[in-house]
Scaffold this motif. Structure first.
Motif, PDB file in Angstrom:
ATOM      1  N   VAL A 211      22.266  54.018   8.501  1.00 52.10           N
ATOM      2  CA  VAL A 211      23.277  52.777   8.206  1.00 52.10           C
ATOM      3  C   VAL A 211      24.313  53.292   7.487  1.00 52.10           C
ATOM      4  O   VAL A 211      23.977  53.757   6.320  1.00 52.10           O
ATOM      5  N   VAL A 212      25.447  53.157   7.771  1.00 49.94           N
ATOM      6  CA  VAL A 212      26.743  53.638   7.035  1.00 49.94           C
ATOM      7  C   VAL A 212      27.615  52.293   7.147  1.00 49.94           C
ATOM      8  O   VAL A 212      27.781  51.703   7.904  1.00 49.94           O
ATOM      9  N   ASP A 213      28.609  52.689   6.276  1.00 47.07           N
ATOM     10  CA  ASP A 213      29.806  51.716   6.237  1.00 47.07           C
ATOM     11  C   ASP A 213      30.802  52.157   6.961  1.00 47.07           C
ATOM     12  O   ASP A 213      30.711  53.309   7.744  1.00 47.07           O
ATOM     13  N   GLU A 214      32.013  51.563   6.872  1.00 47.23           N
ATOM     14  CA  GLU A 214      32.985  51.887   7.936  1.00 47.23           C
ATOM     15  C   GLU A 214      33.645  53.343   7.822  1.00 47.23           C
ATOM     16  O   GLU A 214      34.437  53.844   8.614  1.00 47.23           O
ATOM     17  N   ARG A 215      33.160  54.015   6.409  1.00 50.26           N
ATOM     18  CA  ARG A 215      33.896  55.022   5.945  1.00 50.26           C
ATOM     19  C   ARG A 215      32.904  56.270   6.726  1.00 50.26           C
ATOM     20  O   ARG A 215      33.217  57.521   6.405  1.00 50.26           O
ATOM     21  N   GLY A 216      31.524  55.880   6.802  1.00 46.79           N
ATOM     22  CA  GLY A 216      30.577  56.709   7.021  1.00 46.79           C
ATOM     23  C   GLY A 216      29.501  57.060   5.844  1.00 46.79           C
ATOM     24  O   GLY A 216      28.802  58.025   6.073  1.00 46.79           O
ATOM     25  N   LEU A 217      29.695  56.543   4.854  1.00 52.28           N
ATOM     26  CA  LEU A 217      28.839  56.496   3.641  1.00 52.28           C
ATOM     27  C   LEU A 217      27.493  56.098   4.063  1.00 52.28           C
ATOM     28  O   LEU A 217      27.230  54.851   4.552  1.00 52.28           O
ATOM     29  N   THR A 218      26.496  56.552   3.620  1.00 55.46           N
ATOM     30  CA  THR A 218      24.933  56.049   4.082  1.00 55.46           C
ATOM     31  C   THR A 218      24.558  55.232   2.681  1.00 55.46           C
ATOM     32  O   THR A 218      25.513  55.019   1.914  1.00 55.46           O
ATOM     33  N   THR A 219      23.454  54.938   2.742  1.00 56.65           N
ATOM     34  CA  THR A 219      22.861  53.950   1.717  1.00 56.65           C
ATOM     35  C   THR A 219      22.369  55.019   0.320  1.00 56.65           C
ATOM     36  O   THR A 219      22.129  54.369  -0.651  1.00 56.65           O
ATOM     37  N   VAL A 220      22.787  56.258   0.553  1.00 52.94           N
ATOM     38  CA  VAL A 220      22.421  57.379  -0.446  1.00 52.94           C
ATOM     39  C   VAL A 220      23.824  57.573  -1.203  1.00 52.94           C
ATOM     40  O   VAL A 220      24.759  57.981  -0.108  1.00 52.94           O
TER      41      VAL A 220
END
Length: 339
Positions: free
Chosen positions: A266-275
Motif C-alpha cells: 500500500v503506497v501513497d501517490e509518491r511511493g511511500l509505504t505504510t512504514v
C-alpha cells in the motif's frame, strides 16, 4: 588521522539506499544524485525484461535493448556520485531511530536514512515445455510491448487465468487471426458475454490442454495439444504468474494489499509505504508498471525523498535552536538599512 574502522563505518552510511537497479531504481537514484544526496543502488542484475531484445513505447527510447537502456542509466547516475554495487539485499531491519540497516548477500551491511525498494517482480510461466525458451521472442505477454513487431501474424493465446479472454480480445487490435487455446480452462467457464465478444472479434476458441509448442528453424510455428493435433501459429501470447519481490517490504512490516496479480504494498501517490522512510517504486509497487511508468514512479519517489530529508533536517535544526543561533550569528555586524 581517521581510524580505519571509523572510516569504514562512515563509508557504509548513506542518506538513501535503493534496492533494485531497473528503470525505477535508477530513475530515483538519478534524481537523488542530482539533489546531492549520498545514494547507493544495490542491483542484483535480474531485470524483468531481460528476455526481450527490445523495449517499446518509451518515447525517444523506442526499440532500444533493455541492456543498453540500463547501461546508459548506470552511466548517468555515476556522473552525480551515486554508488552502485552488484549484490542482493537479503535482509533489512529498522533501528530505534526509524532508519534502516540492509544486509547484502556478499556480507556487507549498509545503513540508510531512507530506503527504496524497486526490486520488481518475477514472471512464472505455465509448465508447458518450450515456453520459457521462447519467452520474449515469439512467446509474448504484452501486446503493447510486442504487438507491432508481430502484427498480422497468426496469434495464439494460452488461457491461464480468467483474464485470458480479455487478453485474446486485446490482441485482435494487432491481428485478425487469433486463436484462444482454453488449455485447462473448461468451455463452461466462459460466460455469455465472453462468448459473444470472442465471436464478434473473430477469435477462434479451441478446447483441450496444450502440451507443447512447435519450433522450426528457430521460429515458433505451432501449438500442440494433448490429443496430438497441432495448430499452426506464429506468435503465442500468455499471461505469466506475476510474483512480486516483496521480501524486504514484508520484513519491515509494510502493509500489503492482495490483487488479482499478487500482493503489493500500500503506497501513497509518491511511493511511500505504510512504514515511514520506506518507499516502493516500479513493479515492486504494482503489476502494470511498464518501463516508462516505472521510470516516472522512480523520479517521483526520488524527488519526494529529497524533500522528506530536507524538511526533516530543517525541523531538527529548529527544534535544537541551531537554526536560530546560526541566523543570529550571521546577522552580527550586518548593516541594517531603513526604508
Amino acid at each position: 588521522m581517521t581510524d580505519n574502522n571509523e572510516n569504514n563505518e562512515n563509508n557504509e552510511k548513506y542518506e538513501v539506499v535503493v534496492v533494485g537497479g531497473g528503470a525505477a531504481g535508477l530513475s530515483a537514484a538519478l534524481v537523488l544524485g542530482r539533489a546531492r544526496r549520498r545514494t547507493l543502488v544495490v542491483d542484483a542484475g535480474e531485470p524483468r525484461n531481460a528476455p526481450s531484445a527490445h523495449m517499446q513505447g518509451f518515447l525517444s527510447r523506442d526499440g532500444m535493448s533493455p541492456a543498453r537502456f540500463l547501461a546508459a542509466g548506470r552511466e548517468e547516475i555515476e556522473r552525480y556520485g551515486v554508488e552502485l554495487v552488484r549484490d542482493r539485499a537479503v535482509e533489512a531491519v529498522r533501528d530505534a531511530d526509524g532508519e534502516f540497516d540492509v544486509t547484502l548477500a556478499g556480507g556487507r551491511t549498509v545503513h540508510a536514512r531512507q530506503l527504496v525498494v524497486a526490486t520488481g517482480l518475477k514472471d512464472e510461466l505455465p509448465a508447458v515445455p518450450g515456453l520459457a525458451e521462447r519467452f520474449g521472442r515469439d512467446v509474448l505477454h504484452c501486446p503493447y510491448c510486442h504487438g507491432w513487431e508481430v502484427r498480422d501474424q497468426a496469434f495464439g493465446v494460452l488461457a491461464t487465468t480468467p483474464l485470458s479472454v480479455h487478453q485474446a480480445l486485446m490482441v485482435t487490435q494487432w491481428s485478425k487471426d487469433v486463436t484462444l487455446f482454453l488449455h485447462r480452462t473448461g468451455e463452461d467457464e466462459l460466460n455469455d458475454d465472453d462468448l459473444r465478444r470472442l465471436a464478434a472479434a473473430g477469435v477462434h476458441v479451441v478446447p483441450g490442454e496444450v502440451t507443447g509448442i512447435v519450433v522450426e528453424a528457430d521460429r515458433l510455428t505451432g501449438v500442440r495439444l494433448a490429443d496430438g493435433t497441432t495448430h499452426t501459429r506464429e506468435a503465442l501470447f500468455v499471461a505469466p504468474r506475476a510474483v512480486p519481490r516483496t521480501d524486504l517490504l514484508r520484513q519491515l512490516g509494510a502493509e500489503l494489499s492482495e490483487t488479482p496479480f499478487g500482493a503489493y504494498p500500500v503506497v501513497d501517490e509518491r511511493g511511500l509505504t505504510t512504514v515511514r522512510g520506506l518507499w516502493a517504486a516500479g513493479n515492486a509497487s504494482g503489476f502494470a508498471e511498464q518501463v516508462i511508468n516505472a521510470a516516472s514512479r522512480g523520479y517521483r519517489t526520488g524527488a519526494a525523498i529529497n524533500g522528506e530529508l530536507l524538511f526533516t533536517d530543517l525541523d531538527a535544526a529548529v527544534a535544537t535552536g541551531s537554526a536560530a543561533r546560526g541566523f543570529a550569528a550571521a546577522g552580527q555586524g550586518a548593516c541594517v538599512r531603513s526604508f
